[in-house]
Scaffold this motif. Structure first.
Motif, mmCIF file in Angstrom:
data_model
loop_
_atom_site.group_PDB
_atom_site.id
_atom_site.type_symbol
_atom_site.label_atom_id
_atom_site.label_comp_id
_atom_site.label_asym_id
_atom_site.label_seq_id
_atom_site.Cartn_x
_atom_site.Cartn_y
_atom_site.Cartn_z
ATOM 1 N N PRO A 1 -18.017 -3.332 5.265
ATOM 2 C CA PRO A 1 -16.506 -2.356 5.320
ATOM 3 C C PRO A 1 -16.074 -1.803 6.325
ATOM 4 N N ILE A 2 -15.192 -3.299 6.415
ATOM 5 C CA ILE A 2 -14.265 -2.587 7.933
ATOM 6 C C ILE A 2 -13.280 -3.550 7.658
ATOM 7 N N VAL A 3 -11.935 -2.527 7.803
ATOM 8 C CA VAL A 3 -10.707 -2.878 7.513
ATOM 9 C C VAL A 3 -9.584 -3.146 8.725
ATOM 10 N N TYR A 4 -8.624 -3.726 8.872
ATOM 11 C CA TYR A 4 -7.767 -3.589 9.833
ATOM 12 C C TYR A 4 -6.954 -3.803 9.989
ATOM 13 N N ASN A 5 -6.223 -2.837 10.994
ATOM 14 C CA ASN A 5 -4.744 -2.652 10.759
ATOM 15 C C ASN A 5 -4.072 -2.378 12.385
ATOM 16 N N VAL B 1 2.381 4.848 5.361
ATOM 17 C CA VAL B 1 1.200 5.267 5.122
ATOM 18 C C VAL B 1 0.482 4.968 3.751
ATOM 19 N N GLU B 2 1.392 5.969 2.934
ATOM 20 C CA GLU B 2 0.586 6.081 1.560
ATOM 21 C C GLU B 2 0.227 4.650 1.041
ATOM 22 N N ASP B 3 1.213 4.402 1.132
ATOM 23 C CA ASP B 3 0.384 2.466 0.133
ATOM 24 C C ASP B 3 -0.810 1.484 1.069
ATOM 25 N N ASP B 4 -0.454 2.350 2.199
ATOM 26 C CA ASP B 4 -1.451 1.161 2.582
ATOM 27 C C ASP B 4 -2.693 1.604 3.382
ATOM 28 N N LEU B 5 -3.113 3.324 2.795
ATOM 29 C CA LEU B 5 -3.806 3.538 2.394
ATOM 30 C C LEU B 5 -4.647 3.361 1.821
ATOM 31 N N LYS B 6 -4.085 2.879 0.453
ATOM 32 C CA LYS B 6 -4.244 2.293 -0.860
ATOM 33 C C LYS B 6 -5.512 1.776 -0.923
ATOM 34 N N THR B 7 -4.463 0.282 -0.212
ATOM 35 C CA THR B 7 -4.856 -0.907 0.412
ATOM 36 C C THR B 7 -5.591 -1.053 0.965
ATOM 37 N N LEU B 8 -5.887 -0.121 1.645
ATOM 38 C CA LEU B 8 -6.650 -0.563 3.183
ATOM 39 C C LEU B 8 -7.327 0.506 3.014
ATOM 40 N N VAL B 9 -7.685 1.598 2.505
ATOM 41 C CA VAL B 9 -9.085 2.778 2.264
ATOM 42 C C VAL B 9 -9.549 2.769 1.126
ATOM 43 N N MET B 10 -8.621 3.092 0.287
ATOM 44 C CA MET B 10 -8.909 3.570 -1.262
ATOM 45 C C MET B 10 -9.409 2.888 -2.042
ATOM 46 N N LYS B 11 -9.512 1.498 -1.522
ATOM 47 C CA LYS B 11 -10.047 -0.022 -2.859
ATOM 48 C C LYS B 11 -11.096 0.606 -2.311
#
Ligand code: SF4
Ligand code: SF3
Length: 535
Positions: free
Chosen positions: A468-472, A525-535
């Motif tokens: 559960p690690i993502v990279y930004n 921010v909003e879209d990237d939060l959806k892609t990276l974190v909420m998925k």
């Protein structure tokens, strides 16, 4: 001049008259020439019988000198050109060499003529994709050289890395296919990982393992010296020389993680960290009142109010600012800085309080059980690696906003000066684990990789991509390039890189990175939060 090696390059295309960083076209051209003959020197070493350690040291210093914001001093760069040519002349044998390796003149009118011919410019490579990959490798090598030199001054080196730097520099003079360059790029990444591991050993064996530390960000009443950059040995020498002087020592920007090392904590005159990321230095250095030592990048052209108090050393340099040399044993005499500090006012307090850091691999491994338990019970849902660089452009507010809007069940893993975008936000903790875990400097991204690998074991998954690690990741200069290549060589996928993708990546090279590694830029921010974190 033409330079597009950093994230702030003009119009995200290339600096052509002057650098956005403040680099003059004269310095940029001399740096291109220095890199060109460094490749020539490498070729001589590769074709020669022995790989002289003098060649390795020279090529590494030259690469490091040309990193963004490290050295603006044309005299220093000319000196390095002369030393490099002299070394080439002493080592050249009766062999077939390329033009760069045959260069033998230290006459600067001839050197200028060569520069004016545009034959050593980045743009002399006409094929955009070949140019892109060759520059990607060169920038990776610059970052690797910086880390390698920091380790070397502490007595640690990897022969494989040294040999690779020389080999790769020589290879870059040859005609290459795209496929050959892609494989050299990945090899650069895996050697970069080894260079970071070597530096990690050097730092931790010399100064102890970083530990959780509360770092004071306020000031005391004594005059002080501010130290920036990445070189821990310089920092130690200064602390030692200043210990009974009545002068306090503070870190700035990338030197902040010095506060996490046990060996530095015993110095009573080591107060804490002053200020923020490198790009705020023009205001913060002025408010500091005392002298400043830049051990590496990032230097911003100084204001006159403190220019005579700015000192450089190592690969760093700025015209008109005093440079501290090392003697043949590697010792540097900082007495002039200490004496100057005694006559200065104490720093103006610009912040109060403290921040917490010191989460390099050994410290996190001690917390591993707790971390794993929190992941298993669902209190920690995701780790977001937000390592890398900071920069002055306002689009980097994205990272502050992104950090603020992350759900409370996430932990930010950081390293490098990118952290200044959110390390004072008070994001709280998850059952005692702070939500921002700072491993240290950009090279300590090595620790983040170690942590990920330990989690692979703990969770029994196949690869880091199953965690559960993502990279930004935010990048600015070439040390971030080697960190990125190291991650790719380890098979890390789906890295988001911002605030913009490198201008030196051609459309086709970007496509290769997208197709093979899932690399992408950032959006909002909003879209990237959806892609990276909420998925
Ligand atoms: Fe431009 Fe960056 Fe090169 Fe400086 S280092 S000249 S800002 S591309
Ligand atoms: Fe920062 Fe220069 Fe890259 Fe070392 S101090 S991360 S930008």
């Amino acid at each position: 001049m033409f330079c597009f090696q950093c994230q702030e390059t003009f119009k995200n295309s290339g600096c052509i008259n002057n650098g956005v960083c403040g680099k003059t076209s004269e310095v940029a051209n001399l740096q291109d020439f220095l890199i060109w003959i460094s490749k020539g020197l490498s070729e001589i070493a590769v074709k020669g019988k022995d790989k002289e350690s003098e060649v390795v040291d020279r090529v590494i210093l030259n690469l490091f000198t040309t990193i963004t914001n490290a050295n603006f001093d044309n005299t220093a760069i000319k000196e390095r050109i002369v030393k490099t040519v002299e070394l080439m002349n002493s080592l050249r044998e009766d062999k077939d060499y390329s033009e760069a390796a045959r260069w033998s003149s230290v006459d600067f009118s001839e050197i200028s003529e060569k520069i004016n011919s545009q034959e050593v410019s980045i743009l002399s490579e006409k094929n955009e994709d070949i140019r892109s990959l060759k520059e990607l490798i060169t920038y990776g090598l610059k970052g690797m050289a910086a880390y390698t030199r920091h380790a070397k001054v502490l007595g640690y080196e990897s022969e494989r890395v040294n040999n690779f730097i020389i080999k790769a520099m020589a290879e870059l003079l040859k005609e290459k296919t795209i496929d050959e360059l892609i494989s050299l790029t990945l090899e650069t990444g895996s050697m970069g990982y080894e260079a970071m591991a070597t530096l990690d050993s050097a730092n931790t064996k010399t100064y102890g393992n970083p530990e959780i530390s509360e770092v004071n960000i306020g000031t005391r009443k004594n005059p002080g010296i501010l130290v920036s950059g990445h070189d821990l040995k310089d920092f130690e020498m200064l602390l030692e020389q200043a210990k009974d002087s009545g002068v306090d020592i503070y870190t700035h920007s990338e030197m902040l993680p010095a506060n996490y090392y046990p060996k530095f904590k015993k110095y009573e005159n080591f107060v804490g960290n002053y200020g923020n990321a490198w790009w705020k230095q023009r205001d913060e250095f002025e408010a500091f009142n005392g002298p400043i030592l830049m051990t590496t990048n990032c230097i911003v052209p100084p204001k006159n109010s403190y220019k005579d108090k700015l000192f450089t050393t190592g690969a760093a340099g700025y015209p008109g600012c005093e440079y501290i040399e090392e003697d043949k044993d590697g010792y540097k005499d900082f007495s002039k800085i200490i004496e100057m500090a005694k006559k200065c006012d104490a720093p103006e307090e610009i912040e109060k309080g403290s921040i917490v850091g010191g989460f390099a691999h050994s410290q996190v491994m001690e917390l591993a059980d707790k971390v794993i338990e929190n992941v298993k019970n669902g209190d920690i849902k995701k780790f977001i690696v937000m390592a890398g660089c900071d920069g002055r452009m306002s689009d980097r507010n994205y990272y502050t906003e992104f950090a603020k809007k992350l759900p409370d069940s996430t932990i930010i893993l950081t390293a490098g000066c990118a952290k200044y975008r959110y390390n004072k936000l008070n994001l709280g903790d998850i059952n005692g684990i702070p939500r921002v875990l700072d491993a240290g400097q950009c090279n300590d991204s090595y620790s983040l990789i170690q942590i990920a690998l330990a989690l692979v074991d703990a969770f029994g998954v196949e690869s880091v991509n199953d965690l559960p690690i993502v990279y930004n990741i935010a990048w600015y200069e070439q040390k971030a390039v080697i960190v990125l290549l190291a991650l790719l060589s380890l098979g890390v996928k789906n890295i988001h890189l911002g605030p913009t993708l490198p201008a030196f990546l051609s459309a086709n090279v970007v496509k290769v990175l997208v197709d093979n590694f899932g690399i992408s830029g950032i959006t909002n921010v909003e879209d990237d939060l959806k892609t990276l974190v909420m998925k």
